[in-house]
Scaffold this motif. Structure first.
Motif, PDB file in Angstrom:
ATOM      1  N   GLN A   8      54.886  26.905  40.193  1.00 35.69           N
ATOM      2  CA  GLN A   8      56.143  27.372  40.778  1.00 35.69           C
ATOM      3  C   GLN A   8      57.114  27.912  39.728  1.00 35.69           C
ATOM      4  N   VAL A   9      56.800  27.666  38.437  1.00 37.00           N
ATOM      5  CA  VAL A   9      57.691  28.104  37.352  1.00 37.00           C
ATOM      6  C   VAL A   9      57.430  29.572  36.979  1.00 37.00           C
ATOM      7  N   LEU A  10      56.244  30.065  37.317  1.00 36.21           N
ATOM      8  CA  LEU A  10      55.840  31.400  36.865  1.00 36.21           C
ATOM      9  C   LEU A  10      56.855  32.502  37.187  1.00 36.21           C
ATOM     10  N   PRO A  11      57.389  32.586  38.426  1.00 36.58           N
ATOM     11  CA  PRO A  11      58.301  33.703  38.716  1.00 36.58           C
ATOM     12  C   PRO A  11      59.534  33.734  37.821  1.00 36.58           C
ATOM     13  N   LEU A  12      59.985  32.572  37.348  1.00 38.27           N
ATOM     14  CA  LEU A  12      61.210  32.525  36.549  1.00 38.27           C
ATOM     15  C   LEU A  12      61.066  33.283  35.241  1.00 38.27           C
ATOM     16  N   PHE A  13      59.919  33.135  34.598  1.00 38.59           N
ATOM     17  CA  PHE A  13      59.796  33.649  33.234  1.00 38.59           C
ATOM     18  C   PHE A  13      58.797  34.794  33.080  1.00 38.59           C
TER      19      PHE A  13
ATOM     20  N   THR B  99      57.059  41.660  27.260  1.00 42.46           N
ATOM     21  CA  THR B  99      56.620  40.295  26.951  1.00 42.46           C
ATOM     22  C   THR B  99      57.356  39.288  27.830  1.00 42.46           C
ATOM     23  N   VAL B 100      56.589  38.363  28.387  1.00 36.72           N
ATOM     24  CA  VAL B 100      57.179  37.337  29.245  1.00 36.72           C
ATOM     25  C   VAL B 100      58.133  36.456  28.436  1.00 36.72           C
ATOM     26  N   MET B 101      59.085  35.864  29.131  1.00 34.34           N
ATOM     27  CA  MET B 101      60.172  35.146  28.449  1.00 34.34           C
ATOM     28  C   MET B 101      59.682  33.931  27.665  1.00 34.34           C
ATOM     29  N   GLN B 102      58.708  33.198  28.215  1.00 31.34           N
ATOM     30  CA  GLN B 102      58.260  31.983  27.526  1.00 31.34           C
ATOM     31  C   GLN B 102      57.531  32.275  26.223  1.00 31.34           C
ATOM     32  N   ALA B 103      57.075  33.513  26.047  1.00 30.28           N
ATOM     33  CA  ALA B 103      56.396  33.875  24.798  1.00 30.28           C
ATOM     34  C   ALA B 103      57.357  34.533  23.812  1.00 30.28           C
ATOM     35  N   ALA B 104      58.605  34.733  24.216  1.00 25.85           N
ATOM     36  CA  ALA B 104      59.566  35.419  23.347  1.00 25.85           C
ATOM     37  C   ALA B 104      60.833  34.623  23.096  1.00 25.85           C
ATOM     38  N   VAL B 105      61.078  33.606  23.910  1.00 25.45           N
ATOM     39  CA  VAL B 105      62.301  32.811  23.771  1.00 25.45           C
ATOM     40  C   VAL B 105      61.921  31.363  23.461  1.00 25.45           C
ATOM     41  N   LYS B 106      62.556  30.806  22.462  1.00 27.59           N
ATOM     42  CA  LYS B 106      62.238  29.450  22.005  1.00 27.59           C
ATOM     43  C   LYS B 106      62.620  28.391  23.056  1.00 27.59           C
ATOM     44  N   TYR B 107      61.851  27.334  23.051  1.00 27.68           N
ATOM     45  CA  TYR B 107      62.132  26.109  23.809  1.00 27.68           C
ATOM     46  C   TYR B 107      62.089  26.303  25.327  1.00 27.68           C
ATOM     47  N   ILE B 108      61.321  27.271  25.769  1.00 29.96           N
ATOM     48  CA  ILE B 108      61.087  27.440  27.203  1.00 29.96           C
ATOM     49  C   ILE B 108      59.739  26.824  27.585  1.00 29.96           C
ATOM     50  N   ASP B 109      58.684  27.274  26.925  1.00 32.37           N
ATOM     51  CA  ASP B 109      57.351  26.794  27.296  1.00 32.37           C
ATOM     52  C   ASP B 109      57.193  25.275  27.147  1.00 32.37           C
ATOM     53  N   PRO B 110      57.740  24.639  26.094  1.00 38.17           N
ATOM     54  CA  PRO B 110      57.540  23.183  25.966  1.00 38.17           C
ATOM     55  C   PRO B 110      58.126  22.377  27.124  1.00 38.17           C
TER      56      PRO B 110
END
Length: 434
Positions: A199-204, A380-391
Motif C-alpha cells: 500500500q506504500v508504493l503509490p506514495l513514493f 527516479t522513485v522517491m525512496q531511491a533518491a531521498v534519505k530515510y524513506i525506504d528504511p
C-alpha cells in the motif's frame, strides 16, 4: 479500536518472538554428519514464488553435498527480524535484504555483517546500474538478480472493453472508471495491506511527479531544508488512497489481503486492476490461461501522475554473512548461482521478469513496454533518491493501514514520516540534521 490495535500489536510481538526463536534454532549450520548446511533467510517476496531458487539449491546439494536451508518469513516481519538477527549475531549464512544506495549501508551494516565480494569475478558482470545498490565505500557486498523496477497498474482488457472505459490519465478518470467497475460488482483495484509494504508504493513510486512539479524537492529533503509534511502532492496521494478505501474501490475487508492472493483475484477476474511489475502477464496467464492477451498496463495515476517511476535497485539482494562459520561455502554458492547458465535459469524460470541486472542475459521486453516507455517521461522513485524513506517503509505501511481503519489521518502519517526521518538521521549523525 484500541483493543483491536493492542491485540494486533501483541500478536505481532508474539509472531516476531516465535520467528526469532525459530531463527535462533535453525540459524546454526548442521555439522554433526560432517555435511555443511547453509541457512538462507529471506522474505516471501525476496525469492521467486515459482520455487526456482529452492529447486536449484537441491541440485547444488546433489552436486556439492552442501545443503541450502531456506527460512522464508512473511514480508511484514522480515525487515524487523533480519535487523534483530544481525544485531544479535544470529543471522543466516545467506540473507536477503531489499536494497537501494541510500538505505543498504544502514540496513545491512556491510562492513560488520557482509562478506566482501569486490574481488569475485561475478561482480564485474552485474550491471553498472545495480552495483551502487549493493556496494558501500567502494566495496561490493551483495548479489542481485533484480531488474530495474517499474510498477504499473495492470488492468483486465475484457472488463474495460465491456464497460467502454479506457486507461485513465488523471485521478479523476481513475476514480470514474473505478466506480463503473464497482457498479458491476467487481473489485476495481486490488489492494494488499496485510503484506505490509504494497500500500506504500503509490506514495513514493510517483515521486518523479513531485520532482517535476517542484524541481529540487529531493535535494531539499536530503538537505533537511523542507519536511515531507510540506509536500502537498504527497498528501494528495495519501488522501486519494483513503478515498479509494472509503468508496469501496479496494473491495470489502481488503485489510486482510496479501500480495500473493492478488494474482488469484486478478486472474479469476474478481479484481479489474492491480499493481505489478513487467512480466506479470506470464505469471497470470500461466495460472489462468483465459487471461492470456487480456492484460494491459498504465502508469499510476494517483496525484495526476503520468511519469514512469524507475527504481534502479528496489528488490532483494543476497548477502553472505561475514560471521558465518562457512564463508567459503557461501562464496562457492554465489559463484555457482551466478554462472551464466544458472543466471539464465533464474531468469527463465522466475516470476516472468522481462529484464535482469546481468547484461549477458538478453532481456525479454515486448514492444508494448518499449513503446510505452518511449512515450512517457521517466524519473527516479522517491525512496531511491531521498534519505530515510525506504528504511521506514513497513512503518508507513502500518500507518496507512491505520488510516484505512479510521485510526489515523494523512497529516499524522506525514508527521510520522518526518519524525522517523529525524530519528534515523540522528542515529546516523547526519550533519544535515544537526
Amino acid at each position: 479500536m484500541m483493543r483491536k490495535r493492542f491485540l494486533f500489536s501483541l500478536a505481532s510481538v508474539l509472531l516476531l518472538s516465535t520467528l526469532l526463536l525459530a531463527g535462533c534454532n535453525s540459524g546454526k549450520s548442521t555439522e554433526g554428519s560432517g555435511k555443511v548446511t547453509l541457512t538462507f533467510g529471506t522474505s516471501q517476496s525476496g525469492i521467486p514464488r515459482t520455487g526456482i531458487m529452492q529447486t536449484m539449491a537441491k541440485e547444488y546439494e546433489q552436486e556439492t553435498g552442501v545443503k541450502i536451508d531456506f527460512q522464508v518469513v512473511p514480508d511484514a516481519q522480515w525487515r524487523d527480524l533480519i535487523k534483530v538477527k544481525l544485531a544479535s549475531g544470529e543471522a543466516p549464512d545467506i540473507f536477503n535484504v531489499d536494497v537501494d544506495p541510500l538505505s543498504m549501508p544502514a540496513n545491512v551494516r556491510p562492513e560488520e555483517n557482509a562478506i566482501d565480494l569486490t574481488n569475485e569475478e561475478f561482480t564485474g558482470r552485474m550491471s553498472e546500474e545495480i552495483l551502487p545498490t549493493v556496494s558501500h565505500n567502494d566495496k561490493v557486498y551483495g548479489v542481485s538478480f533484480a531488474p530495474t523496477k517499474i510498477w504499473y497498474v495492470y488492468y483486465n482488457k475484457r472488463i474495460f472493453q465491456e464497460l467502454g472505459i479506457e486507461p485513465p490519465t488523471s485521478y479523476a478518470e481513475f476514480k470514474a472508471i473505478s466506480q463503473k467497475i464497482k457498479d458491476k460488482d467487481i473489485i476495481p483495484f486490488y489492494q494488499a495491506p496485510a503484506s505490509g509494504w504494497y500500500q506504500v508504493l503509490p506514495l513514493f513510486e510517483t515521486g518523479p511527479n513531485y520532482e517535476q512539479t517542484t524541481a529540487g524537492t529531493y535535494e531539499k529533503l536530503n538537505n533537511n531544508e523542507m519536511k515531507v509534511a510540506d509536500m502537498t502532492q504527497l498528501k494528495t496521494v495519501i488522501e486519494q488512497l483513503n478515498e479509494f478505501a472509503d468508496l469501496g474501490y479496494f473491495g470489502k475487508d481488503f485489510l486482510s489481503n496479501t500480495v500473493e492472493a492478488g494474482i488469484e483475484a486478478f486472474g479469476q477476474e474478481k479484481a479489474a486492476m492491480l499493481l505489478r511489475v513487467p512480466g506479470t502477464e506470464k505469471e497470470v496467464s500461466e495460472a489462468y490461461p483465459a487471461m492470456k492477451d487480456n492484460m494491459g498496463f498504465f502508469v499510476m495515476p494517483w496525484g495526476d501522475n503520468q511519469t514512469i517511476g524507475v527504481n534502479p535497485g528496489g528488490s532483494a539482494a543476497m548477502f553472505g554473512n561475514k560471521n558465518s562459520k562457512h564463508p567459503e561455502e557461501v562464496l562457492k554458492f554465489f559463484r555457482w548461482i551466478t554462472e551464466h547458465d544458472h543466471l539464465q535459469r533464474v531468469f527463465d524460470e522466475g516470476e516472468g521478469n522481462l529484464t535482469i541486472c546481468w547484461p549477458e542475459i538478453e532481456p525479454k521486453l515486448t514492444q508494448d513496454y518499449i513503446d510505452y516507455e518511449k512515450n512517457h517521461e521517466k524519473g527516479t522513485v522517491m525512496q531511491a533518491a531521498v534519505k530515510y524513506i525506504d528504511p521506514q517503509w513497513m512503518d508507513i505501511g502500518k500507518d496507512l493501514s491505520g488510516m484505512f481503519a479510521g485510526a489515523m489521518t494523512p497529516d499524522q502519517i506525514l508527521q510520522n514520516i518526518d519524525k522517523r526521518r529525524a530519528e534515523q538521521a540522528k542515529v546516523l549523525k547526519d550533519e544535515k540534521w544537526q
